[in-house]
Design an enzyme around this catalytic site. Structure first.
Site, PDB file in Angstrom:
ATOM      1  N   ARG A  61       0.681  -1.190   0.008  1.00  0.00           N
ATOM      2  CA  ARG A  61      -0.022  -0.136   0.011  1.00  0.00           C
ATOM      3  C   ARG A  61       0.847   1.396  -0.020  1.00  0.00           C
ATOM      4  NH1 ARG A  61      -4.530   0.172   4.356  1.00  0.00           N
ATOM      5  NH2 ARG A  61      -2.885   0.681   5.817  1.00  0.00           N
ATOM      6  N   LYS A  66      -2.570   6.473   1.432  1.00  0.00           N
ATOM      7  CA  LYS A  66      -2.495   6.877   2.800  1.00  0.00           C
ATOM      8  C   LYS A  66      -1.424   7.948   2.864  1.00  0.00           C
ATOM      9  CE  LYS A  66      -2.298   4.674   7.246  1.00  0.00           C
ATOM     10  NZ  LYS A  66      -3.565   5.336   7.913  1.00  0.00           N
ATOM     11  N   GLU A 114     -16.263   6.255   4.703  1.00  0.00           N
ATOM     12  CA  GLU A 114     -15.521   5.471   5.485  1.00  0.00           C
ATOM     13  C   GLU A 114     -15.592   6.618   6.613  1.00  0.00           C
ATOM     14  OE1 GLU A 114     -11.557   4.620   4.881  1.00  0.00           O
ATOM     15  OE2 GLU A 114     -11.161   6.063   3.366  1.00  0.00           O
TER      16      GLU A 114
HETATM   17  N1  PLP Z   1      -9.244   4.000   6.620  1.00  0.00           N
HETATM   18  C1  PLP Z   1      -8.540   5.095   6.925  1.00  0.00           C
HETATM   19  C2  PLP Z   1      -8.877   6.450   6.492  1.00  0.00           C
HETATM   20  C3  PLP Z   1      -7.311   4.952   7.606  1.00  0.00           C
HETATM   21  O1  PLP Z   1      -6.509   5.773   8.090  1.00  0.00           O
HETATM   22  C4  PLP Z   1      -7.161   3.521   8.164  1.00  0.00           C
HETATM   23  C5  PLP Z   1      -5.994   3.225   8.834  1.00  0.00           C
HETATM   24  O2  PLP Z   1      -4.969   2.811   8.445  1.00  0.00           O
HETATM   25  C6  PLP Z   1      -7.999   2.668   7.832  1.00  0.00           C
HETATM   26  C7  PLP Z   1      -8.957   2.706   6.850  1.00  0.00           C
HETATM   27  C8  PLP Z   1      -7.762   1.214   8.183  1.00  0.00           C
HETATM   28  O3  PLP Z   1      -6.806   0.735   7.332  1.00  0.00           O
HETATM   29  P1  PLP Z   1      -5.691  -0.551   7.873  1.00  0.00           P
HETATM   30  O4  PLP Z   1      -6.964  -1.690   8.237  1.00  0.00           O
HETATM   31  O5  PLP Z   1      -4.919  -1.211   6.743  1.00  0.00           O
HETATM   32  O6  PLP Z   1      -5.148  -0.099   9.228  1.00  0.00           O
HETATM   33  C1  COI Z   2      -4.101   3.289  11.438  1.00  0.00           C
HETATM   34  O1  COI Z   2      -5.171   2.473  11.878  1.00  0.00           O
HETATM   35  O2  COI Z   2      -3.181   2.773  11.521  1.00  0.00           O
HETATM   36  C2  COI Z   2      -4.186   4.523  11.067  1.00  0.00           C
HETATM   37  O3  COI Z   2      -3.265   5.144  10.323  1.00  0.00           O
HETATM   38  C3  COI Z   2      -5.572   5.432  11.426  1.00  0.00           C
HETATM   39  C4  COI Z   2      -5.369   6.487  12.294  1.00  0.00           C
HETATM   40  C5  COI Z   2      -6.366   7.125  12.321  1.00  0.00           C
HETATM   41  C6  COI Z   2      -4.313   6.424  13.502  1.00  0.00           C
END
Ligand code: PLP
Ligand code: COI
Length: 341
Positions: A82, A184, A220
């Site tokens: 990612r 991200k 989201e």
């Molecule tokens: N959506 C957003 C905007 C996020 O910042 C995060 C955190 O990383 C997620 C979703 C969840 O992603 P993950 O499950 O890869 O941490």
């Molecule tokens: C994560 O879940 O790792 C994120 O980056 C989300 C953030 C709101 C802390």
């Protein structure tokens, strides 16, 4: 190895400086070999690309102590992939996947004393990130970059812990169609700050963002994807090109199908249908699976039958299975667990 004497159960989700972090610099088209450093500060030129045009991307994952005392991380290869797509979208060089995983391993090993003990409710949050370092004044990508990984022990992201939270439907947009919502990038979070401060001031924990083009579909929150459970126990999760492809959500979809035999629908979810779901949750590395008890839509409350007392029963099963895999209580699918030591 002796653990730090921290109050693991009450640690909250904040920055707690740990001993060593990984740093690698990119210059003249190549990454240097990288190193661990005790220096938590960064000195940058006043005109650095990251400072002027927000050229920065990041990742988030966690290290866990398993039931049998190992330190592990969860699917770091997917974070590497990612970050590669985030970097490409912002015209940044890619930090190679094997080196990304190695940097995570090195940094966690170096801070093993901060990995919370099994059963403490805390974990070690790992933050890889990359930013443009050389002076840039015309709008163009930097030519020099720094990749870093630091760690910080954390507790639950929401003060409610595993108890249901209340969120609101935001009037702000998080991501444009064909924009950067699927990567991200720090810029996505900068533009969400006013919305989250506003939501907090009104007493809500998070925002539900709708699609910017039609404002009819669920996207989201600021830091997590949505999962919904139908009254007949199906998992429904929004599919959109402008949401972050959550690794937690992708893992939950697999767990739901393969471990719990559930039917799963990954599809556009219209806001109008949300009132008909039985359970709602936010999923992400930080959020794990945080149940949503109520959604406030401009004063009108959508109250899920699972209520405000506890996680709904299906969400709980997903939570127990996912965290069971992460903590070594349940056998993981091949390749999901990276053992660190
Ligand atoms: N959506 C957003 C905007 C996020 O910042 C995060 C955190 O990383 C997620 C979703 C969840 O992603 P993950 O499950 O890869 O941490
Ligand atoms: C994560 O879940 O790792 C994120 O980056 C989300 C953030 C709101 C802390």
């Amino acid at each position: 190895m002796e653990k730090k004497n921290l109050d693991w159960a009450n640690i909250g989700f904040g920055y707690h400086q740990t001993d060593l972090r990984y740093v690698s610099n990119y210059k003249d088209g190549a990454w240097d070999e990288g190193t661990l450093t005790p220096d938590a500060t960064i000195t940058l030129n006043e005109c650095a690309g990251v400072l002027q045009y927000a050229q920065t991307v990041f990742e988030g994952l966690k290290a866990y102590t398993t039931v049998d005392g190992h330190i592990v991380t969860f699917r770091p290869d997917l974070n590497a992939e990612r970050m590669e797509s985030s970097a490409k979208r912002l015209e940044m060089p890619v930090f190679p996947k094997e080196r990304f995983v190695d940097a995570i391993i090195q940094t966690v090993k170096a801070n093993a004393a901060y990995v919370p003990p099994y059963g403490s409710g805390a974990t070690l949050y790992i933050r890889p990130y990359m930013f443009g370092t050389n002076p840039v004044i015309g709008v163009k990508p930097a030519s020099e970059y720094q990749f870093r990984v630091f760690t910080t022990p954390v507790g639950p992201y929401f003060k409610e812990g595993a108890n249901p939270i209340v969120i609101k439907v935001s009037d702000f947009d998080r991501a444009a169609p064909h924009g950067t919502g699927h990567i991200k990038a720090g810029l996505n979070y900068a533009m969400s700050l006013h919305a989250i401060v506003t939501a907090h001031a009104e007493g809500f924990e998070e925002n539900m963002y709708l699609d910017a083009a039609t404002r009819t579909k669920v996207e989201e929150t600021g830091g997590a994807n949505f999962i919904f459970i139908t009254k007949d126990n199906k998992l429904v999760t929004p599919k959109s090109d402008s949401i972050l492809p959550s690794i937690t959500r992708r893992s939950i979809v697999y767990v739901a199908k393969e471990y719990l035999g559930m039917e799963v629908e990954e599809r556009p979810v219209y806001f109008d249908e949300v009132k008909d779901f039985a359970e709602c949750g936010l999923c992400g590395t930080a959020a794990v699976i945080s149940p949503v008890g109520k959604i406030n839509d401009h004063g009108h409350e959508i109250c899920f039958p699972s209520g405000m007392e506890a996680m709904g029963p299906v969400t709980k099963k997903l939570y127990d299975t996912l965290t069971g895999i992460q903590m070594g209580l349940i056998e993981a699918p091949e390749g999901w667990i990276q053992v660190i030591e």
